[in-house]
Design a protein around this motif. Structure first.
Motif, PDB file in Angstrom:
ATOM      1  N   GLN A 100     -14.201 -19.871  21.707  1.00  0.00           N
ATOM      2  CA  GLN A 100     -14.031 -19.337  22.860  1.00  0.00           C
ATOM      3  C   GLN A 100     -13.759 -20.143  24.094  1.00  0.00           C
ATOM      4  OE1 GLN A 100     -17.296 -16.982  25.001  1.00  0.00           O
ATOM      5  NE2 GLN A 100     -15.847 -15.506  25.747  1.00  0.00           N
ATOM      6  N   GLY A 101     -12.490 -19.940  24.811  1.00  0.00           N
ATOM      7  CA  GLY A 101     -12.418 -21.033  25.772  1.00  0.00           C
ATOM      8  C   GLY A 101     -11.230 -20.761  26.836  1.00  0.00           C
ATOM      9  N   ILE A 102     -11.269 -21.677  27.756  1.00  0.00           N
ATOM     10  CA  ILE A 102     -10.055 -21.715  28.616  1.00  0.00           C
ATOM     11  C   ILE A 102      -8.916 -22.620  28.667  1.00  0.00           C
ATOM     12  CG2 ILE A 102      -9.804 -21.731  31.107  1.00  0.00           C
ATOM     13  CD1 ILE A 102     -11.388 -19.303  30.483  1.00  0.00           C
ATOM     14  N   VAL A 103      -7.757 -22.290  28.529  1.00  0.00           N
ATOM     15  CA  VAL A 103      -6.796 -23.299  28.498  1.00  0.00           C
ATOM     16  C   VAL A 103      -6.704 -23.909  29.728  1.00  0.00           C
ATOM     17  CG1 VAL A 103      -4.249 -23.569  28.093  1.00  0.00           C
ATOM     18  CG2 VAL A 103      -5.418 -21.807  26.957  1.00  0.00           C
ATOM     19  N   MET A 104      -7.133 -25.416  29.520  1.00  0.00           N
ATOM     20  CA  MET A 104      -6.848 -26.084  30.620  1.00  0.00           C
ATOM     21  C   MET A 104      -5.736 -27.087  30.978  1.00  0.00           C
ATOM     22  SD  MET A 104     -10.153 -25.684  31.703  1.00  0.00           S
ATOM     23  CE  MET A 104     -10.080 -26.911  33.141  1.00  0.00           C
ATOM     24  N   GLN A 105      -4.874 -27.229  30.016  1.00  0.00           N
ATOM     25  CA  GLN A 105      -3.673 -28.096  29.870  1.00  0.00           C
ATOM     26  C   GLN A 105      -2.705 -27.535  28.953  1.00  0.00           C
ATOM     27  OE1 GLN A 105      -4.393 -32.085  29.786  1.00  0.00           O
ATOM     28  NE2 GLN A 105      -2.380 -32.782  30.483  1.00  0.00           N
ATOM     29  N   ILE A 106      -1.576 -27.365  29.402  1.00  0.00           N
ATOM     30  CA  ILE A 106      -0.358 -27.182  28.486  1.00  0.00           C
ATOM     31  C   ILE A 106       0.385 -28.722  28.609  1.00  0.00           C
ATOM     32  CG2 ILE A 106       1.892 -26.040  28.066  1.00  0.00           C
ATOM     33  CD1 ILE A 106      -0.533 -24.133  27.730  1.00  0.00           C
ATOM     34  N   LEU A 120      -8.416 -27.037  25.503  1.00  0.00           N
ATOM     35  CA  LEU A 120      -8.958 -25.885  25.807  1.00  0.00           C
ATOM     36  C   LEU A 120     -10.294 -26.557  26.308  1.00  0.00           C
ATOM     37  CD1 LEU A 120      -9.010 -24.030  22.412  1.00  0.00           C
ATOM     38  CD2 LEU A 120      -7.776 -23.249  24.765  1.00  0.00           C
ATOM     39  N   LEU A 121     -11.085 -25.915  27.064  1.00  0.00           N
ATOM     40  CA  LEU A 121     -12.523 -26.248  27.336  1.00  0.00           C
ATOM     41  C   LEU A 121     -13.140 -24.903  26.731  1.00  0.00           C
ATOM     42  CD1 LEU A 121     -14.104 -28.171  29.049  1.00  0.00           C
ATOM     43  CD2 LEU A 121     -14.140 -26.561  30.884  1.00  0.00           C
ATOM     44  N   GLY A 122     -14.112 -25.275  25.798  1.00  0.00           N
ATOM     45  CA  GLY A 122     -14.896 -24.179  25.077  1.00  0.00           C
ATOM     46  C   GLY A 122     -16.209 -24.777  24.480  1.00  0.00           C
ATOM     47  N   LEU A 123     -17.031 -23.744  24.184  1.00  0.00           N
ATOM     48  CA  LEU A 123     -18.400 -24.091  23.867  1.00  0.00           C
ATOM     49  C   LEU A 123     -18.342 -24.565  22.419  1.00  0.00           C
ATOM     50  CD1 LEU A 123     -20.637 -21.107  25.402  1.00  0.00           C
ATOM     51  CD2 LEU A 123     -20.475 -23.734  26.004  1.00  0.00           C
ATOM     52  N   GLN A 148      -1.757 -19.449  32.797  1.00  0.00           N
ATOM     53  CA  GLN A 148      -1.291 -19.103  34.138  1.00  0.00           C
ATOM     54  C   GLN A 148      -2.245 -18.118  34.703  1.00  0.00           C
ATOM     55  OE1 GLN A 148       2.795 -17.677  32.791  1.00  0.00           O
ATOM     56  NE2 GLN A 148       3.471 -19.814  33.441  1.00  0.00           N
ATOM     57  N   GLU A 149      -2.669 -16.990  33.858  1.00  0.00           N
ATOM     58  CA  GLU A 149      -3.611 -16.149  34.673  1.00  0.00           C
ATOM     59  C   GLU A 149      -5.184 -16.626  34.451  1.00  0.00           C
ATOM     60  OE1 GLU A 149      -2.615 -12.319  32.826  1.00  0.00           O
ATOM     61  OE2 GLU A 149      -0.271 -12.906  32.946  1.00  0.00           O
ATOM     62  N   ARG A 150      -5.485 -17.849  33.892  1.00  0.00           N
ATOM     63  CA  ARG A 150      -6.836 -18.096  33.962  1.00  0.00           C
ATOM     64  C   ARG A 150      -7.638 -16.987  33.048  1.00  0.00           C
ATOM     65  NH1 ARG A 150      -6.448 -22.958  33.476  1.00  0.00           N
ATOM     66  NH2 ARG A 150      -6.055 -23.875  35.528  1.00  0.00           N
ATOM     67  N   LEU A 151      -7.403 -16.564  31.985  1.00  0.00           N
ATOM     68  CA  LEU A 151      -7.902 -15.755  31.057  1.00  0.00           C
ATOM     69  C   LEU A 151      -8.456 -16.463  29.758  1.00  0.00           C
ATOM     70  CD1 LEU A 151      -5.159 -12.806  30.898  1.00  0.00           C
ATOM     71  CD2 LEU A 151      -7.321 -12.888  32.205  1.00  0.00           C
ATOM     72  N   PRO A 152      -9.631 -16.231  29.381  1.00  0.00           N
ATOM     73  CA  PRO A 152     -10.421 -16.814  28.391  1.00  0.00           C
ATOM     74  C   PRO A 152      -9.580 -16.314  27.099  1.00  0.00           C
ATOM     75  CG  PRO A 152     -11.851 -15.125  29.306  1.00  0.00           C
ATOM     76  CD  PRO A 152     -10.654 -15.246  30.050  1.00  0.00           C
ATOM     77  N   ILE A 153      -9.454 -17.529  25.929  1.00  0.00           N
ATOM     78  CA  ILE A 153      -8.823 -17.036  24.636  1.00  0.00           C
ATOM     79  C   ILE A 153      -9.971 -17.247  23.541  1.00  0.00           C
ATOM     80  CG2 ILE A 153      -6.629 -17.682  25.657  1.00  0.00           C
ATOM     81  CD1 ILE A 153      -7.090 -20.258  23.666  1.00  0.00           C
ATOM     82  N   THR A 176      -6.352 -14.868  20.490  1.00  0.00           N
ATOM     83  CA  THR A 176      -6.231 -13.609  21.249  1.00  0.00           C
ATOM     84  C   THR A 176      -6.661 -13.817  22.610  1.00  0.00           C
ATOM     85  OG1 THR A 176      -8.160 -12.807  20.448  1.00  0.00           O
ATOM     86  CG2 THR A 176      -6.215 -12.020  19.062  1.00  0.00           C
ATOM     87  N   LEU A 177      -6.407 -13.140  23.323  1.00  0.00           N
ATOM     88  CA  LEU A 177      -7.042 -13.012  24.843  1.00  0.00           C
ATOM     89  C   LEU A 177      -8.235 -12.497  24.751  1.00  0.00           C
ATOM     90  CD1 LEU A 177      -3.880 -11.738  27.197  1.00  0.00           C
ATOM     91  CD2 LEU A 177      -4.859 -14.392  26.735  1.00  0.00           C
TER      92      LEU A 177
END
Length: 181
Positions: A100-106, A120-123, A148-153, A176-177
């Motif tokens: 589970q994480g947040i996309v930090m960079q494309i 990603l930044l994830g645990l 773009q929407e700062r949604l976790p994946i 998935t989101l």
């Protein structure tokens, strides 16, 4: 709260050489063989006693995970550090895991097809870590939307540790989101 690590699948991924190197660099010394399949390792305590770990000689022994499970709390006591901190240093790979994480960079996309690398930044082992992976097609588009929407994946794959405590997610799938957010 004291967290203990008991997951056999995770413990089986700890490489024997990684654990030996860890023990040596943290003041443990190899003492003597124990039967044909293990070695005793010791570390002095402040008083006259010593900490002791029974380290298997091979990873393919039936009780390998059980011996590692016994070693982790001993390391926790000897070092006065939580098990997850120790485990994060010992793990070099975690197969078939969910991140589970947040996309930090494309990163710059590939020009020949709809794909590219993301960070990603994830645990991982109870700490936030950078995780790099390559995605293609709908997974790549979904990662861009999440960025773009700062949604976790959520994403499954095989996690491999790099030298600098960053990770690579190989064979990513089921991206998935995170709807629970």
């Amino acid at each position: 709260m004291k967290v203990t690590v008991k997951d056999s699948q995770t413990l089986e991924t700890i490489e024997l050489n990684q654990l030996r190197n860890y023990l040596q660099t943290h003041g443990w010394h190899e003492d003597q063989p124990f039967l044909d399949n293990a070695t005793l390792w010791h570390k002095p305590k402040a008083d006259a006693e010593e900490f002791e770990i029974l380290l298997p000689n091979r990873e393919n022994l039936g009780d390998y995970a059980a011996r590692i499970r016994e070693a982790i709390p001993t390391l926790e006591n000897a070092e006065s550090r939580p098990q997850f901190e120790i485990l994060s240093e010992l793990l070099t790979s975690i197969p078939n895991t969910i991140i589970q994480g947040i996309v930090m960079q494309i990163h710059t996309p590939n020009t020949d097809k709809l794909s590219g690398e993301i960070t990603l930044l994830g645990l991982v082992a109870d700490k936030l870590r950078k995780i790099q992976t390559s995605l293609a097609d709908k997974d790549y588009i979904l990662a861009i939307k999440a960025y773009q929407e700062r949604l976790p994946i959520l994403c499954s794959g095989d996690l491999i540790k790099k030298d600098n405590n960053a990770f690579i997610l190989k064979n990513p799938h089921n991206l998935t989101l995170d709807e629970l957010w």
